[in-house]
Design a protein around this motif. Structure first.
Motif, short mmCIF file in Angstrom:
data_model
loop_
_atom_site.label_atom_id
_atom_site.label_comp_id
_atom_site.label_asym_id
_atom_site.label_seq_id
_atom_site.Cartn_x
_atom_site.Cartn_y
_atom_site.Cartn_z
N ALA A 174 0.83 -1.21 0.00
CA ALA A 174 0.00 0.00 0.00
C ALA A 174 0.86 1.26 0.00
CB ALA A 174 -0.93 0.00 1.21
N SER A 175 1.96 1.23 0.73
CA SER A 175 2.83 2.40 0.81
C SER A 175 3.55 2.65 -0.51
CB SER A 175 3.84 2.21 1.95
OG SER A 175 4.57 3.39 2.17
N VAL A 176 4.07 1.60 -1.12
CA VAL A 176 4.74 1.74 -2.42
C VAL A 176 3.74 2.21 -3.47
CG1 VAL A 176 5.90 0.46 -4.27
CG2 VAL A 176 6.54 0.07 -1.89
N PHE A 177 2.55 1.65 -3.44
CA PHE A 177 1.49 2.06 -4.36
C PHE A 177 1.16 3.54 -4.19
CE2 PHE A 177 -3.06 3.04 -4.29
CZ PHE A 177 -3.40 2.86 -5.62
N THR A 178 1.03 3.98 -2.97
CA THR A 178 0.57 5.34 -2.69
C THR A 178 1.60 6.39 -3.05
OG1 THR A 178 -0.83 4.54 -0.89
CG2 THR A 178 -0.28 6.89 -0.88
N TYR A 179 2.88 6.11 -2.79
CA TYR A 179 3.89 7.17 -2.91
C TYR A 179 4.78 7.04 -4.13
CZ TYR A 179 2.20 8.49 1.62
OH TYR A 179 1.37 8.88 2.64
N GLY A 180 4.48 6.10 -5.03
CA GLY A 180 5.23 6.05 -6.29
C GLY A 180 4.33 6.40 -7.45
N ARG A 181 3.41 7.33 -7.23
CA ARG A 181 2.32 7.58 -8.15
C ARG A 181 2.63 8.65 -9.19
NH1 ARG A 181 -2.22 5.46 -6.06
NH2 ARG A 181 -3.55 6.82 -7.28
N GLU A 182 1.66 8.81 -10.11
CA GLU A 182 1.83 9.80 -11.17
C GLU A 182 1.58 11.23 -10.70
OE1 GLU A 182 3.36 8.88 -13.56
OE2 GLU A 182 3.01 6.76 -13.51
N ASP A 183 1.14 11.43 -9.44
CA ASP A 183 1.03 12.80 -8.98
C ASP A 183 2.41 13.39 -8.70
OD1 ASP A 183 1.66 11.48 -6.66
OD2 ASP A 183 -0.06 12.19 -5.50
N LEU A 184 3.46 12.58 -8.92
CA LEU A 184 4.83 13.07 -8.87
C LEU A 184 5.20 13.81 -10.16
CD1 LEU A 184 6.49 9.91 -7.32
CD2 LEU A 184 6.04 12.07 -6.16
N ILE A 185 4.31 13.74 -11.15
CA ILE A 185 4.50 14.49 -12.40
C ILE A 185 3.95 15.90 -12.16
CG2 ILE A 185 3.89 14.65 -14.82
CD1 ILE A 185 5.43 12.17 -14.44
#
Length: 266
Positions: A174-185
């Motif tokens: 869940a943590s990897v899913f949440t914080y490796g997301r496309e909202d980093l674009i």
């Protein structure tokens, strides 16, 4: 549970979540201000970016489906498992990621939408299609990844995500899913693509729609849902929060390494 006790637990959880986010902030800042974005000033640069970034779009779905398998009942006969709220959260996320609609209101996964955007701009889809095809035909993912004609940097990124999806405990996934997301674009990226499309008459309509849609859904819907899911999974267990934070930091570092690699290829 008394109202006072519940209030204290909620305050403690808010404090823990804020501390969690603060530790991730420097990593996210590096990604949001990466030099890569300023190099995406030509059609060829965008093509190169997409040809490598598509692997991150694809492996993201394995994290989504891993959470669905861990948090809901996917075999038969069905029985209720876990928390109803987390079941609802992950099922809504899966619905959005696996069967969203494109700009013409046609259903499809975000991965399939991205492939369409690649084809539209003329990017090479052969490497990602070959990897997906090998797995569809029954090749174990580790073997398919080892044999794939893709750079080692991409293999390393995929190995981290897929190993997490297939082996890690649910709070780590869940943590990897949440914080490796496309909202980093950042919005800067979309602005660059729009300007380039106007100046050079490049067809980026689907790509622009993909990022605008993904960022809209992540920031307004899936992001908050995912953060709530981590809160429910970790609760007030300090060890679980530490493990989730370590995994999130590694996921962000993996994304940063991916960005560094793509920048070097442009």
């Amino acid at each position: 549970m008394s109202h006072l006790y519940k209030f204290v637990l909620e305050k403690l959880l808010m404090k823990t979540t804020a501390f969690f986010e603060d530790k991730l902030a420097p990593h996210k800042d590096k990604l949001l201000h990466h030099a890569l974005y300023h190099k995406l000033n030509s059609t060829e640069a965008i093509k190169t970016f997409m040809e490598y970034h598509v692997f991150a779009v694809w492996d993201f779905m394995s994290l989504v489906k891993a959470l669905q398998r861990k948090l809901t009942r996917t075999d038969l006969p069905w029985v209720p498992v876990g928390s109803p709220s987390t079941r609802r959260l992950i099922n809504e996320i899966v619905w959005g990621e696996e069967s969203d609609v494109d700009q013409f209101n046609q259903p499809g996964s975000h991965f399939e939408l991205y492939l369409k955007a690649m084809e539209e701009i003329g990017a090479n889809t052969a490497p990602i299609n070959a990897l997906v095809s090998a797995i569809q035909n029954g090749t174990p993912w580790r073997t398919a990844l080892h044999e794939a004609a893709i750079p080692n940097e991409i293999k390393s990124f995929l190995d981290f995500s897929l190993t997490t999806a297939t082996q890690a405990p649910v709070h780590v996934v869940a943590s990897v899913f949440t914080y490796g997301r496309e909202d980093l674009i950042p919005d800067l990226f979309i602005a660059i693509i729009k300007d380039m499309a106007k100046e050079k008459d490049t067809n980026c309509d689907t790509l622009i729609y993909y990022f605008e849609r993904h960022i809209e859904v992540d920031s307004e819907e899936h992001g908050p849902m995912a953060q709530q899911m981590i809160q429910e999974l970790c609760g007030n267990n300090t060890q679980l929060w530490e493990e989730a934070n370590d995994a999130a930091q590694e996921a962000l570092q993996k994304r940063l390494s991916l960005w560094d690699f793509i920048e070097s290829k442009i």
